[in-house]
Design a protein around this motif. Structure first.
Motif, PDB file in Angstrom:
ATOM      1  N   THR A 229       1.663  -7.650  -9.409  1.00 55.65           N
ATOM      2  CA  THR A 229       2.416  -8.971  -9.250  1.00 55.65           C
ATOM      3  C   THR A 229       3.376  -8.828  -8.201  1.00 55.65           C
ATOM      4  O   THR A 229       3.785  -7.866  -7.808  1.00 55.65           O
ATOM      5  CB  THR A 229       3.056  -9.129 -10.494  1.00 55.65           C
ATOM      6  OG1 THR A 229       2.211  -9.154 -11.538  1.00 55.65           O
ATOM      7  CG2 THR A 229       3.831 -10.363 -10.695  1.00 55.65           C
ATOM      8  N   SER A 230       3.418 -10.115  -7.399  1.00 53.09           N
ATOM      9  CA  SER A 230       4.222 -10.095  -6.474  1.00 53.09           C
ATOM     10  C   SER A 230       4.928 -11.523  -6.397  1.00 53.09           C
ATOM     11  O   SER A 230       4.055 -12.583  -6.784  1.00 53.09           O
ATOM     12  CB  SER A 230       3.700  -9.794  -4.972  1.00 53.09           C
ATOM     13  OG  SER A 230       4.522 -10.234  -4.002  1.00 53.09           O
ATOM     14  N   TYR A 231       6.272 -11.782  -6.359  1.00 56.23           N
ATOM     15  CA  TYR A 231       6.629 -12.977  -6.396  1.00 56.23           C
ATOM     16  C   TYR A 231       8.132 -12.963  -5.576  1.00 56.23           C
ATOM     17  O   TYR A 231       8.474 -12.183  -4.950  1.00 56.23           O
ATOM     18  CB  TYR A 231       7.124 -13.365  -7.664  1.00 56.23           C
ATOM     19  CG  TYR A 231       8.479 -12.609  -8.568  1.00 56.23           C
ATOM     20  CD1 TYR A 231       9.446 -13.409  -8.588  1.00 56.23           C
ATOM     21  CD2 TYR A 231       8.441 -11.505  -8.913  1.00 56.23           C
ATOM     22  CE1 TYR A 231      10.603 -12.743  -9.043  1.00 56.23           C
ATOM     23  CE2 TYR A 231       9.417 -11.036  -9.454  1.00 56.23           C
ATOM     24  CZ  TYR A 231      10.445 -11.578  -9.810  1.00 56.23           C
ATOM     25  OH  TYR A 231      11.802 -10.984 -10.258  1.00 56.23           O
ATOM     26  N   TYR A 320       4.719  -4.849  -8.089  1.00 57.07           N
ATOM     27  CA  TYR A 320       4.864  -4.101  -9.335  1.00 57.07           C
ATOM     28  C   TYR A 320       3.806  -4.310 -10.171  1.00 57.07           C
ATOM     29  O   TYR A 320       3.021  -5.373 -10.156  1.00 57.07           O
ATOM     30  CB  TYR A 320       6.249  -4.337 -10.026  1.00 57.07           C
ATOM     31  CG  TYR A 320       6.139  -5.722 -10.553  1.00 57.07           C
ATOM     32  CD1 TYR A 320       6.075  -5.880 -12.137  1.00 57.07           C
ATOM     33  CD2 TYR A 320       6.803  -6.748  -9.995  1.00 57.07           C
ATOM     34  CE1 TYR A 320       6.014  -6.897 -12.721  1.00 57.07           C
ATOM     35  CE2 TYR A 320       7.194  -8.178 -10.640  1.00 57.07           C
ATOM     36  CZ  TYR A 320       6.445  -8.232 -11.803  1.00 57.07           C
ATOM     37  OH  TYR A 320       6.516  -9.474 -12.508  1.00 57.07           O
ATOM     38  N   GLY A 321       3.434  -3.469 -10.929  1.00 63.02           N
ATOM     39  CA  GLY A 321       2.486  -3.530 -11.912  1.00 63.02           C
ATOM     40  C   GLY A 321       2.231  -2.332 -12.923  1.00 63.02           C
ATOM     41  O   GLY A 321       3.125  -1.354 -12.969  1.00 63.02           O
ATOM     42  N   GLY A 322       0.902  -2.160 -13.243  1.00 63.55           N
ATOM     43  CA  GLY A 322       0.546  -0.992 -14.065  1.00 63.55           C
ATOM     44  C   GLY A 322      -0.993  -0.471 -13.886  1.00 63.55           C
ATOM     45  O   GLY A 322      -1.740  -1.292 -13.393  1.00 63.55           O
ATOM     46  N   ILE A 323      -1.235   0.716 -13.945  1.00 61.62           N
ATOM     47  CA  ILE A 323      -2.522   1.196 -14.164  1.00 61.62           C
ATOM     48  C   ILE A 323      -2.935   1.830 -15.391  1.00 61.62           C
ATOM     49  O   ILE A 323      -2.080   2.649 -15.842  1.00 61.62           O
ATOM     50  CB  ILE A 323      -2.662   2.328 -13.093  1.00 61.62           C
ATOM     51  CG1 ILE A 323      -2.124   1.800 -11.472  1.00 61.62           C
ATOM     52  CG2 ILE A 323      -3.997   2.886 -12.861  1.00 61.62           C
ATOM     53  CD1 ILE A 323      -2.178   2.647 -10.532  1.00 61.62           C
ATOM     54  N   THR A 324      -4.023   1.412 -15.995  1.00 64.29           N
ATOM     55  CA  THR A 324      -4.422   2.128 -17.411  1.00 64.29           C
ATOM     56  C   THR A 324      -5.728   3.097 -17.216  1.00 64.29           C
ATOM     57  O   THR A 324      -6.701   2.302 -16.494  1.00 64.29           O
ATOM     58  CB  THR A 324      -4.706   1.055 -18.227  1.00 64.29           C
ATOM     59  OG1 THR A 324      -3.504   0.357 -18.454  1.00 64.29           O
ATOM     60  CG2 THR A 324      -4.972   1.785 -19.590  1.00 64.29           C
ATOM     61  N   ASN A 325      -5.935   3.954 -17.363  1.00 64.71           N
ATOM     62  CA  ASN A 325      -7.033   4.947 -17.246  1.00 64.71           C
ATOM     63  C   ASN A 325      -7.380   5.293 -18.698  1.00 64.71           C
ATOM     64  O   ASN A 325      -6.906   5.870 -19.529  1.00 64.71           O
ATOM     65  CB  ASN A 325      -6.852   6.246 -16.487  1.00 64.71           C
ATOM     66  CG  ASN A 325      -8.090   6.806 -16.153  1.00 64.71           C
ATOM     67  OD1 ASN A 325      -9.029   6.389 -15.523  1.00 64.71           O
ATOM     68  ND2 ASN A 325      -7.903   8.156 -16.638  1.00 64.71           N
ATOM     69  N   SER A 326      -8.836   5.024 -19.241  1.00 68.99           N
ATOM     70  CA  SER A 326      -9.135   5.163 -20.480  1.00 68.99           C
ATOM     71  C   SER A 326     -10.539   5.780 -20.559  1.00 68.99           C
ATOM     72  O   SER A 326     -11.544   5.447 -19.897  1.00 68.99           O
ATOM     73  CB  SER A 326      -9.323   3.749 -21.220  1.00 68.99           C
ATOM     74  OG  SER A 326      -8.107   3.303 -21.440  1.00 68.99           O
ATOM     75  N   ILE A 327     -10.618   6.847 -21.199  1.00 73.43           N
ATOM     76  CA  ILE A 327     -11.989   7.766 -21.296  1.00 73.43           C
ATOM     77  C   ILE A 327     -12.164   7.874 -22.855  1.00 73.43           C
ATOM     78  O   ILE A 327     -11.501   8.383 -23.622  1.00 73.43           O
ATOM     79  CB  ILE A 327     -11.771   9.100 -20.721  1.00 73.43           C
ATOM     80  CG1 ILE A 327     -11.491   8.821 -19.282  1.00 73.43           C
ATOM     81  CG2 ILE A 327     -13.127   9.650 -20.903  1.00 73.43           C
ATOM     82  CD1 ILE A 327     -11.353   9.975 -18.407  1.00 73.43           C
ATOM     83  N   SER A 341       6.588   0.486  -9.223  1.00 69.52           N
ATOM     84  CA  SER A 341       7.101  -0.788  -8.559  1.00 69.52           C
ATOM     85  C   SER A 341       7.411  -0.185  -7.114  1.00 69.52           C
ATOM     86  O   SER A 341       7.984   0.803  -6.920  1.00 69.52           O
ATOM     87  CB  SER A 341       8.552  -1.097  -9.063  1.00 69.52           C
ATOM     88  OG  SER A 341       9.223  -2.051  -8.447  1.00 69.52           O
ATOM     89  N   LEU A 342       7.404  -1.018  -5.926  1.00 66.48           N
ATOM     90  CA  LEU A 342       7.226  -0.663  -4.850  1.00 66.48           C
ATOM     91  C   LEU A 342       8.160  -1.819  -3.922  1.00 66.48           C
ATOM     92  O   LEU A 342       8.059  -2.820  -4.053  1.00 66.48           O
ATOM     93  CB  LEU A 342       5.861  -0.792  -4.084  1.00 66.48           C
ATOM     94  CG  LEU A 342       4.801   0.162  -4.592  1.00 66.48           C
ATOM     95  CD1 LEU A 342       3.438  -0.055  -3.835  1.00 66.48           C
ATOM     96  CD2 LEU A 342       5.145   1.676  -4.767  1.00 66.48           C
TER      97      LEU A 342
END
Length: 432
Positions: A229-231, A320-327, A341-342
């Protein structure tokens, strides 16, 4: 809320009853009253699983506002079009789902830090004179105070391709009006601030979500999903002062100034210019003005009180955001959530406290080892001198990069086969 508390000491018997205590220490009580009432109407329509329409209307009343302006009305409308269900999309094997959507709606906000925003208040805390009660005026009446209103426009697209990749892209605009804000008042009034609806503000940005099934087999599924997301934020209107110009408000934190054309997240501080290598003095920027008061240049000063204040960055990250890794594999499930967040800045008050010029019993940051010590030293830490306030004045020196990556959640679980859970008379059995 109705609260009362009291303390006694000098108990001669083991009991929790107040009457058994010989010495009455302190007692206090308070009562808070707040109520909100709302009515909501909502309707939805679906035609052939292709066209969707929804709408809502609500009206809310809050005791935080005067009875004549207590009620606010808010509405919304939205629609979507599932293009993938149209006849011209039949036979397309790689686009599994495609939907356009748009919505517009309003919400109200009455969230301020007390329950009596519109009323004239008195404070009795710490104002007694010996055995005589005392009270001071603490808040001015504002019968015109009303709901803050947020109007949101969202447009976007959702998709699924190759039965393996899902995602969405959204563009949003949020306009806030009648902003509720505690406006500072002149010290001559004897009251620090009062609640007002001061202006309007705009937020706009984009949000992207993308998920991929990297492996999609019978017993092994590996999914990776991320969102970004960027705003941007901008104040579009401030109340007009007695001089006919839009007002500017320094926030209670002292490091931000609200003004038209700027963000509520922009820092307003002295701008740090480094350390004088000759004597170790702290340096700050200041404006050079002509006889008409126009700024013609900038120079540096060793007097923090003469330093200029400038907009020196924002706390809004670039993204900013998120990363989800599912196995998932044979009943085992592993998931990892990382938020990030950058960009953007934060005022590091903890570091500022640790960079003092000397106080008994107080810790220092190890950065104090880089202090100026002799003529010619090139450093960003001023000389150590007791009560040297210029070295510790609030400034852009204490702004730091707010970027981060954080492991928010890590989960490993095993789901037993249905035969085992059924034998134990359970619908399912899972260990985390």
């Amino acid at each position: 809320w109705d609260n009362i508390s009291a303390t006694r000491t000098g108990y001669s018997i083991p009991t929790t009853q107040l009457v058994a205590g010989a010495i009455a220490e302190v007692s206090t009580s308070y009562e808070d009253q707040y109520s909100i009432e709302g009515y909501l109407f909502r309707g939805e329509y679906n035609l052939s699983d292709k066209y969707y329409l929804s709408g809502s209307f609500r009206t809310d009343g809050s005791s935080r506002f005067f009875k004549d302006v207590r009620w606010g009305s808010f509405w919304s409308i939205g629609g979507s079009w599932r293009i993938s269900q149209e006849s011209f999309m039949k036979g397309n094997s790689w686009i599994n789902d495609l939907k356009l959507k748009a919505s517009f709606g309003e919400q109200g906000n009455d969230n301020i830090n007390n329950y009596y925003g519109w009323q004239s208040l008195f404070s009795i805390s710490g104002t007694n004179n010996a055995n005589y009660n005392g009270a001071v005026h603490s808040q001015l009446e504002n019968k015109a105070l009303q709901w803050e209103k947020n109007a949101n426009l969202n447009t976007g697209i959702e998709f699924e391709v190759l039965k393996r990749i899902t995602g969405s892209f959204e563009y949003f605009i949020r306009n806030s009006s009648n902003l509720l804000f505690s406006v500072p008042l002149p010290q001559s009034t004897g009251i620090s601030s009062n609640w007002q609806n001061i202006g309007s503000m705009n937020n706009k940005g984009v949000e992207l979500t993308l998920g991929v099934d990297i492996i999609k087999a019978d017993k092994l599924i590996w999914n990776l999903e991320f969102n970004v997301t960027s705003y941007k934020n901008k104040i579009t209107k401030m109340p007009v002062g007695s001089d006919g110009k839009p007002q500017e408000i320094i926030t209670t934190t002292g490091n931000k100034k609200l003004s038209e054309g700027h963000s509520i997240y922009d820092f307003w501080l002295r701008e740090w210019a480094g350390v004088d290598p000759d004597d170790g003095s702290a340096l700050y920027y200041m404006d050079v003005k002509d006889v008409d008061g126009n700024v013609t240049d900038r120079t540096t000063t060793k007097d923090q009180n003469a330093a200029g204040y400038y907009y020196v960055g924002t706390s809004i990250p670039k993204v900013y955001g998120g990363i989800t890794n599912s196995i998932s594999y044979k009943g085992f499930d592993f998931s990892l959530l990382v938020s990030y967040s950058l960009g953007g800045k934060m005022y590091d008050s903890n570091w500022a406290t640790l960079m003092h010029t000397g106080a008994f019993g107080s810790a220092w940051s190890t950065d104090i080892l880089n202090r100026w010590q002799k003529s010619g030293d090139v450093t960003n830490v001023p000389r150590l001198q007791n009560s040297y306030t210029a070295a510790t004045a609030a400034s852009s020196r204490y702004l730091t990069d707010a970027s981060y990556a954080s492991f928010r959640n890590i989960t490993l679980s095993y789901t037993f086969p249905a035969s085992i859970s059924k034998a134990m008379d359970m619908a399912s059995l899972r260990i985390l």
